[in-house]
Scaffold this active site. Sequence first.
Site, PDB file in Angstrom:
ATOM      1  N   ASP A  30       0.854  -1.196   0.000  1.00  0.00           N
ATOM      2  CA  ASP A  30       0.000   0.000   0.000  1.00  0.00           C
ATOM      3  C   ASP A  30       0.885   1.240   0.000  1.00  0.00           C
ATOM      4  O   ASP A  30       2.021   1.221   0.471  1.00  0.00           O
ATOM      5  CB  ASP A  30      -0.932   0.014   1.221  1.00  0.00           C
ATOM      6  CG  ASP A  30      -2.207   0.809   0.949  1.00  0.00           C
ATOM      7  OD1 ASP A  30      -3.267   0.170   0.751  1.00  0.00           O
ATOM      8  OD2 ASP A  30      -2.142   2.051   0.906  1.00  0.00           O
ATOM      9  N   THR A 123     -13.200  -2.977  -9.043  1.00  0.00           N
ATOM     10  CA  THR A 123     -14.366  -2.923  -9.936  1.00  0.00           C
ATOM     11  C   THR A 123     -14.110  -1.862 -11.002  1.00  0.00           C
ATOM     12  O   THR A 123     -13.916  -0.689 -10.670  1.00  0.00           O
ATOM     13  CB  THR A 123     -15.629  -2.573  -9.120  1.00  0.00           C
ATOM     14  OG1 THR A 123     -15.767  -3.552  -8.093  1.00  0.00           O
ATOM     15  CG2 THR A 123     -16.869  -2.571  -9.999  1.00  0.00           C
ATOM     16  N   GLU A 149     -14.415  -8.943  -7.489  1.00  0.00           N
ATOM     17  CA  GLU A 149     -14.630  -9.394  -6.107  1.00  0.00           C
ATOM     18  C   GLU A 149     -16.101  -9.184  -5.724  1.00  0.00           C
ATOM     19  O   GLU A 149     -16.677  -8.159  -6.054  1.00  0.00           O
ATOM     20  CB  GLU A 149     -13.716  -8.581  -5.172  1.00  0.00           C
ATOM     21  CG  GLU A 149     -13.861  -8.916  -3.727  1.00  0.00           C
ATOM     22  CD  GLU A 149     -13.630 -10.403  -3.457  1.00  0.00           C
ATOM     23  OE1 GLU A 149     -12.561 -10.916  -3.798  1.00  0.00           O
ATOM     24  OE2 GLU A 149     -14.552 -11.053  -2.918  1.00  0.00           O
ATOM     25  N   ARG A 152     -18.915  -9.184   0.748  1.00  0.00           N
ATOM     26  CA  ARG A 152     -19.798  -8.212   1.408  1.00  0.00           C
ATOM     27  C   ARG A 152     -19.089  -7.678   2.636  1.00  0.00           C
ATOM     28  O   ARG A 152     -18.620  -8.472   3.465  1.00  0.00           O
ATOM     29  CB  ARG A 152     -21.092  -8.898   1.852  1.00  0.00           C
ATOM     30  CG  ARG A 152     -21.934  -9.425   0.712  1.00  0.00           C
ATOM     31  CD  ARG A 152     -22.917 -10.473   1.188  1.00  0.00           C
ATOM     32  NE  ARG A 152     -22.241 -11.658   1.697  1.00  0.00           N
ATOM     33  CZ  ARG A 152     -22.850 -12.696   2.286  1.00  0.00           C
ATOM     34  NH1 ARG A 152     -24.149 -12.687   2.439  1.00  0.00           N
ATOM     35  NH2 ARG A 152     -22.165 -13.735   2.715  1.00  0.00           N
ATOM     36  N   LYS A 202     -19.669  -8.075 -12.750  1.00  0.00           N
ATOM     37  CA  LYS A 202     -19.558  -7.357 -11.474  1.00  0.00           C
ATOM     38  C   LYS A 202     -20.553  -6.186 -11.402  1.00  0.00           C
ATOM     39  O   LYS A 202     -21.328  -6.049 -10.457  1.00  0.00           O
ATOM     40  CB  LYS A 202     -18.118  -6.863 -11.275  1.00  0.00           C
ATOM     41  CG  LYS A 202     -17.914  -6.004 -10.047  1.00  0.00           C
ATOM     42  CD  LYS A 202     -18.186  -6.747  -8.758  1.00  0.00           C
ATOM     43  CE  LYS A 202     -18.320  -5.789  -7.599  1.00  0.00           C
ATOM     44  NZ  LYS A 202     -18.712  -6.459  -6.371  1.00  0.00           N
ATOM     45  N   ASN A 206     -24.090  -5.869  -8.927  1.00  0.00           N
ATOM     46  CA  ASN A 206     -24.375  -4.788  -7.977  1.00  0.00           C
ATOM     47  C   ASN A 206     -25.608  -3.981  -8.395  1.00  0.00           C
ATOM     48  O   ASN A 206     -26.426  -3.598  -7.557  1.00  0.00           O
ATOM     49  CB  ASN A 206     -23.162  -3.860  -7.835  1.00  0.00           C
ATOM     50  CG  ASN A 206     -22.170  -4.419  -6.830  1.00  0.00           C
ATOM     51  OD1 ASN A 206     -22.408  -5.461  -6.225  1.00  0.00           O
ATOM     52  ND2 ASN A 206     -21.051  -3.749  -6.647  1.00  0.00           N
ATOM     53  N   PHE A 247     -32.236  -9.677  -0.195  1.00  0.00           N
ATOM     54  CA  PHE A 247     -32.312  -8.306  -0.737  1.00  0.00           C
ATOM     55  C   PHE A 247     -33.745  -7.871  -1.016  1.00  0.00           C
ATOM     56  O   PHE A 247     -34.035  -7.240  -2.016  1.00  0.00           O
ATOM     57  CB  PHE A 247     -31.418  -8.158  -1.977  1.00  0.00           C
ATOM     58  CG  PHE A 247     -29.992  -7.887  -1.596  1.00  0.00           C
ATOM     59  CD1 PHE A 247     -29.494  -6.601  -1.630  1.00  0.00           C
ATOM     60  CD2 PHE A 247     -29.166  -8.906  -1.143  1.00  0.00           C
ATOM     61  CE1 PHE A 247     -28.197  -6.332  -1.236  1.00  0.00           C
ATOM     62  CE2 PHE A 247     -27.883  -8.652  -0.740  1.00  0.00           C
ATOM     63  CZ  PHE A 247     -27.392  -7.357  -0.776  1.00  0.00           C
ATOM     64  N   GLY A 255     -26.340   2.066   0.865  1.00  0.00           N
ATOM     65  CA  GLY A 255     -25.200   2.990   0.872  1.00  0.00           C
ATOM     66  C   GLY A 255     -23.943   2.188   0.615  1.00  0.00           C
ATOM     67  O   GLY A 255     -23.975   1.169  -0.069  1.00  0.00           O
ATOM     68  N   CYS A 258     -19.898   0.638  -2.725  1.00  0.00           N
ATOM     69  CA  CYS A 258     -20.065  -0.050  -4.013  1.00  0.00           C
ATOM     70  C   CYS A 258     -21.339   0.315  -4.765  1.00  0.00           C
ATOM     71  O   CYS A 258     -21.261   0.855  -5.864  1.00  0.00           O
ATOM     72  CB  CYS A 258     -19.979  -1.561  -3.803  1.00  0.00           C
ATOM     73  SG  CYS A 258     -18.337  -2.073  -3.292  1.00  0.00           S
TER      74      CYS A 258
HETATM   75  N1  LIG Z   1     -15.391  -2.617  -0.307  1.00  0.00           N
HETATM   76  C1  LIG Z   1     -16.136  -3.548  -0.862  1.00  0.00           C
HETATM   77  O1  LIG Z   1     -17.072  -4.097  -0.249  1.00  0.00           O
HETATM   78  C2  LIG Z   1     -15.834  -4.024  -2.270  1.00  0.00           C
HETATM   79  C3  LIG Z   1     -16.407  -5.236  -2.718  1.00  0.00           C
HETATM   80  C4  LIG Z   1     -16.121  -5.649  -4.014  1.00  0.00           C
HETATM   81  C5  LIG Z   1     -15.338  -4.869  -4.836  1.00  0.00           C
HETATM   82  N2  LIG Z   1     -14.825  -3.687  -4.374  1.00  0.00           N
HETATM   83  C6  LIG Z   1     -13.960  -2.919  -5.272  1.00  0.00           C
HETATM   84  O2  LIG Z   1     -12.606  -3.160  -4.906  1.00  0.00           O
HETATM   85  C7  LIG Z   1     -11.811  -1.985  -5.066  1.00  0.00           C
HETATM   86  C8  LIG Z   1     -11.159  -1.606  -3.751  1.00  0.00           C
HETATM   87  O3  LIG Z   1     -12.174  -1.292  -2.831  1.00  0.00           O
HETATM   88  P1  LIG Z   1     -11.868  -1.075  -1.272  1.00  0.00           P
HETATM   89  O4  LIG Z   1     -13.181  -0.843  -0.611  1.00  0.00           O
HETATM   90  O5  LIG Z   1     -10.963  -2.144  -0.815  1.00  0.00           O
HETATM   91  O6  LIG Z   1     -11.048   0.305  -1.361  1.00  0.00           O
HETATM   92  P2  LIG Z   1     -10.230   1.020  -0.178  1.00  0.00           P
HETATM   93  O7  LIG Z   1     -10.332   2.456  -0.470  1.00  0.00           O
HETATM   94  O8  LIG Z   1     -10.661   0.482   1.135  1.00  0.00           O
HETATM   95  O9  LIG Z   1      -8.725   0.524  -0.407  1.00  0.00           O
HETATM   96  C9  LIG Z   1      -7.923   0.880  -1.501  1.00  0.00           C
HETATM   97  C10 LIG Z   1      -6.474   0.865  -1.044  1.00  0.00           C
HETATM   98  O10 LIG Z   1      -5.615   1.019  -2.183  1.00  0.00           O
HETATM   99  C11 LIG Z   1      -4.495   1.815  -1.781  1.00  0.00           C
HETATM  100  N3  LIG Z   1      -3.826   2.331  -2.986  1.00  0.00           N
HETATM  101  C12 LIG Z   1      -4.271   3.261  -3.859  1.00  0.00           C
HETATM  102  N4  LIG Z   1      -3.372   3.409  -4.861  1.00  0.00           N
HETATM  103  C13 LIG Z   1      -2.353   2.563  -4.631  1.00  0.00           C
HETATM  104  C14 LIG Z   1      -1.132   2.227  -5.295  1.00  0.00           C
HETATM  105  N5  LIG Z   1      -0.779   2.807  -6.433  1.00  0.00           N
HETATM  106  N6  LIG Z   1      -0.322   1.309  -4.745  1.00  0.00           N
HETATM  107  C15 LIG Z   1      -0.646   0.712  -3.581  1.00  0.00           C
HETATM  108  N7  LIG Z   1      -1.794   0.971  -2.894  1.00  0.00           N
HETATM  109  C16 LIG Z   1      -2.641   1.867  -3.421  1.00  0.00           C
HETATM  110  C17 LIG Z   1      -5.116   2.848  -0.859  1.00  0.00           C
HETATM  111  O11 LIG Z   1      -4.145   3.450  -0.040  1.00  0.00           O
HETATM  112  C18 LIG Z   1      -6.117   1.987  -0.086  1.00  0.00           C
HETATM  113  O12 LIG Z   1      -5.521   1.449   1.090  1.00  0.00           O
HETATM  114  C19 LIG Z   1     -12.770  -0.926  -5.633  1.00  0.00           C
HETATM  115  O13 LIG Z   1     -12.693  -0.947  -7.022  1.00  0.00           O
HETATM  116  C20 LIG Z   1     -14.125  -1.408  -5.169  1.00  0.00           C
HETATM  117  O14 LIG Z   1     -15.166  -0.983  -6.002  1.00  0.00           O
HETATM  118  C21 LIG Z   1     -15.054  -3.263  -3.104  1.00  0.00           C
END
Ligand SMILES: NC(=O)c1ccc[n+]([C@@H]2O[C@H](COP(=O)([O-])OP(=O)(O)OC[C@H]3O[C@@H](n4cnc5c(N)ncnc54)[C@H](O)[C@@H]3O)[C@@H](O)[C@H]2O)c1
Length: 428
Positions: A30, A123, A149, A152, A202, A206, A247, A255, A258
């Site tokens: 990260d 996504t 992914e 939930r 995906k 959603n 659902f 909210g 996603c």
């Molecule tokens: N949160 C969910 O429930 C969920 C479920 C399915 C899919 N997604 C998708 O997955 C993706 C990530 O979602 P999330 O909720 O985990 O996001 P998040 O914001 O919690 O985490 C993203 C992370 O990526 C890091 N980051 C950004 N640029 C970077 C880089 N160049 N190198 C290294 N780290 C970097 C950020 O610091 C952060 O820690 C999104 O596209 C989201 O739509 C999320």
Amino acid sequence: MKVAVIGTGYVGLTTAISLAMHGHEVVGIDLVEAKIKMLRQGQSPIYEPGLEEALAAVLQQGVLTFTTDLLEAKESEVLFVCVGTPESADGTADLSYLLASVSEIGTLHRSVPRARTVVIKSTVPVGTGDRVAGLLGDCKSLFVVSNPEFLREGNALVDALKPSRIVIGANHDEAKAVMERLYDGIAAPRVLTTRANAELIKYASNAFLATRISFMNELARLSTVLGTDILTVAHGMGLDSRIGPDFLRAGVGYGGSCFPKDTIALLQLAQEQGVSLNLLDKVRQINRTQPLWFLQLVKNAIPELKGKQIALLGLAFKPDTDDIREAPALAIIEELQRCGASIRAYDPIASSAVQKIFPGVSYCGTPAEACQGAHAALLVTEWKECVQLPWDEIYANMAHPALFDGRNAWPVKEVREAGFHYTGVGRS
Ligand SMILES: NC(=O)c1ccc[n+]([C@@H]2O[C@H](COP(=O)([O-])OP(=O)(O)OC[C@H]3O[C@@H](n4cnc5c(N)ncnc54)[C@H](O)[C@@H]3O)[C@@H](O)[C@H]2O)c1
């Protein structure tokens, strides 16, 4: 296998831990040093049930390490991209984090070439995998795969360990074989397809879930007028195997990180192709107005909210997460404050995040404390701490015993017997 996971947020951290638990050697990467420092010490920067315990176990086994330096992924055969793809100002998915990450992968690969598979778990709009493959086109023996992914939040680790399905969008047999090897031993239906199909699966998933929620919320508005009970209606509908029970809960709207951003991104994607997704447009409109419709129930009972104390129970966008992104509670606080109400709020995890946005709210240590002196209590997130309550004590301490159940989760008979005026969403 040696695996790197880029981005250690909700998806990346859960993915990294579950892959390590499945026997892979994983490095989590990260940009944010503070996050990596916490993770190295076994502290999870996010709240997810069971995640910190699992993190401690894989750290102790030495199968998961963390770094800010992508060079430490030079040995990795598979690189997962799990960075955020938030909503841009125009509603499209902001791919800047993803493209920056891809550019760093390109630099690594050019300096240390070897067989690698880049797996996009973020996504992303249809066509992004092809675009990334184009950007990395000069990188020999490097494949790009789409592997969306479906976890939930609140159940993330369980979902990652036992996924409902594994969708692999790969345009090359070599990449498909790598992904089969990676997920060997995980019993879940596989969908092996093209990158574009995987990307649309995906968004479509959603958008469909959001549609079910908005359908039930709109029906709840009708049910309120008809004097019918939306919970009974949902139960009767859900017994049909073509519909299913999930659902179908009416409430204050969806909210989270996603549904809101993915539905608008899909709409924008369609618009770019000259296609109107009218139904999805309405789904979003219903969701935007649902918290205000719910508050109208409160205003019907308390026409003058100015100077009144309102208790809000639950702030996170759903239980068992600290995530407040697009949480209905935010819209509810904004409207209540606009009407001049003073708010006493309780959430077991998310209060400090909301406090940064709304410092004028009083944040309380228990639901009962939040209800003290309140003219109405609103259930916004159905945390179990906000559902099972000492009703007699709360009744005795409220200024006016009015309950507004935004999640249809409070025990109606019990609270009515305790003397409360109860109003749910679409309930008789
Ligand atoms: N949160 C969910 O429930 C969920 C479920 C399915 C899919 N997604 C998708 O997955 C993706 C990530 O979602 P999330 O909720 O985990 O996001 P998040 O914001 O919690 O985490 C993203 C992370 O990526 C890091 N980051 C950004 N640029 C970077 C880089 N160049 N190198 C290294 N780290 C970097 C950020 O610091 C952060 O820690 C999104 O596209 C989201 O739509 C999320």
